[in-house]
Design an enzyme around this catalytic site. Structure first.
Site, PDB file in Angstrom:
ATOM      1  NE  ARG A  77      21.762 -20.362 102.396  1.00  0.00           N
ATOM      2  CZ  ARG A  77      22.919 -20.962 102.709  1.00  0.00           C
ATOM      3  NH1 ARG A  77      23.961 -20.685 103.208  1.00  0.00           N
ATOM      4  NH2 ARG A  77      23.041 -22.046 101.957  1.00  0.00           N
TER       5      ARG A  77
ATOM      6  NE  ARG B 260      28.026  -1.507  99.826  1.00  0.00           N
ATOM      7  CZ  ARG B 260      28.086  -1.651 101.070  1.00  0.00           C
ATOM      8  NH1 ARG B 260      26.948  -2.275 101.799  1.00  0.00           N
ATOM      9  NH2 ARG B 260      29.232  -1.272 102.001  1.00  0.00           N
TER      10      ARG B 260
ATOM     11  CB  SER C 182      29.268   1.189 107.384  1.00  0.00           C
ATOM     12  OG  SER C 182      29.597  -0.138 107.376  1.00  0.00           O
TER      13      SER C 182
ATOM     14  NE  ARG D 270      27.912   1.109 114.231  1.00  0.00           N
ATOM     15  CZ  ARG D 270      28.725   0.945 115.176  1.00  0.00           C
ATOM     16  NH1 ARG D 270      29.936   1.577 115.359  1.00  0.00           N
ATOM     17  NH2 ARG D 270      28.392   0.204 116.130  1.00  0.00           N
TER      18      ARG D 270
ATOM     19  CG  ASP E  99      35.745   1.683 110.276  1.00  0.00           C
ATOM     20  OD1 ASP E  99      34.521   1.399 109.941  1.00  0.00           O
ATOM     21  OD2 ASP E  99      36.759   1.616 109.795  1.00  0.00           O
TER      22      ASP E  99
ATOM     23  N   GLY F 261      23.675  -4.300 104.112  1.00  0.00           N
ATOM     24  CA  GLY F 261      24.333  -5.556 103.981  1.00  0.00           C
ATOM     25  C   GLY F 261      23.679  -6.391 105.122  1.00  0.00           C
TER      26      GLY F 261
ATOM     27  NE  ARG G   8      21.991  -0.673 110.619  1.00  0.00           N
ATOM     28  CZ  ARG G   8      23.357  -0.079 110.821  1.00  0.00           C
ATOM     29  NH1 ARG G   8      24.043   0.241 109.799  1.00  0.00           N
ATOM     30  NH2 ARG G   8      23.773   0.086 111.884  1.00  0.00           N
TER      31      ARG G   8
HETATM   32  N1  HPA Z   1      36.962  -2.201 105.435  1.00  0.00           N
HETATM   33  C1  HPA Z   1      36.143  -2.818 105.032  1.00  0.00           C
HETATM   34  N2  HPA Z   1      34.833  -2.646 104.940  1.00  0.00           N
HETATM   35  C2  HPA Z   1      34.499  -1.507 105.878  1.00  0.00           C
HETATM   36  C3  HPA Z   1      35.208  -1.220 106.954  1.00  0.00           C
HETATM   37  C4  HPA Z   1      36.694  -1.181 106.766  1.00  0.00           C
HETATM   38  O1  HPA Z   1      37.251  -0.778 107.506  1.00  0.00           O
HETATM   39  N3  HPA Z   1      34.520  -0.252 107.531  1.00  0.00           N
HETATM   40  C5  HPA Z   1      33.372  -0.477 107.220  1.00  0.00           C
HETATM   41  N4  HPA Z   1      33.206  -1.234 106.035  1.00  0.00           N
END
Ligand code: HPA
Length: 238
Positions: free
Chosen positions: A44, A88, A91, A218, A205, A21, A25
């Protein structure tokens, strides 16, 4: 020919493309994992690079966050630049108690609150699924690297801050492993365009335990995920 959002020349992208994303990165992946990487677009500041990995030509391009942004880049990479295998790397927020922090999730399918696949599919419920061979190659690559990898469904949300009451309860009831924001879009486009796609995710998370990763953790889990994705692409091409 350049597109509205990508300034690269013809042939500048490989048929295999990694999709983080975050555009920084993308640069990090190009500099850390690819040989002879060159920047091919920066419209952009959405950076794209092409280099080689294990002798295979591979590109990496940022997508931004969410289905609308990612869909722009994914569609243009396929239609104009000949991308045929798109992975893709991103995270996700863990939902299932089976998935631990920093572990890898291979998204076999993606439910979504986005309307894009219903729009594509006459209002019906499209099964947004990974390419089976890429998925299998990623399962093998994760095992070879000694990484825990869970295969299951994710939820692709249009909202990071979800306004739906008890969205978490719905995801838990349906045994969804994690939530993120792009995979259902990627899989829907891939189906429509007749190309192959996979999402390789790491748990950054956890929505139930409220654990979070440090930036150092991470980075390390991000590196493991990128190697799994690249090794899967090389094995799949063999
Ligand atoms: N929500 C949506 N997308 C995410 C999250 C989340 O908690 N953590 C990492 N990407």
């Amino acid at each position: 020919m350049p597109t509205p959002h990508i300034s690269a020349g013809d042939g500048a992208f490989a048929e295999a493309v990694l999709l983080p994303g975050d555009p920084l990165r993308a640069r990090y992946i190009a500099e850390s994992f690819l040989d002879d990487a060159v920047e091919v677009t920066a419209v952009r500041n959405m950076l794209g690079f092409t280099g080689t990995y294990g002798g295979m030509s591979v590109s990496v391009m940022g997508t931004g966050m969410g289905v609308p942004s990612a869909s722009i880049y994914i569609t243009e990479l396929i239609r104009t630049y000949g991308a045929r295998r798109l992975v893709r790397v991103g995270s996700c927020g863990g939902i299932s108690s089976d998935v631990g922090m920093r572990e890898i999730i291979l998204a076999i399918g993606a439910g979504t609150d986005s309307g894009v696949n219903r729009a594509r599919y006459s209002g019906w419920d499209f099964a947004a699924t990974a390419d089976f061979r890429l998925l299998l190659a990623a399962v093998d690559a994760a095992a070879a690297g000694g990484h825990v990898a869970h295969v299951g469904n994710v939820h692709t949300s249009d909202s990071f801050y979800n306004p739906v009451a008890d969205a978490l309860g719905t995801w838990q009831r349906m045994n969804v492993l994690a939530v993120e924001m792009e995979t259902a879009g990627l899989y829907g486009i891939a189906a429509e365009e007749g190309v192959r796609a996979l999402s390789v995710l790491t748990v950054s998370d956890h929505l139930v335990t409220a654990e979070e990763t440090t930036s150092e953790e991470r980075e390390r889990s991000f590196d493991d995920m990128v190697v799994v994705a690249l090794d899967a692409l090389v094995a799949d091409a063999a």
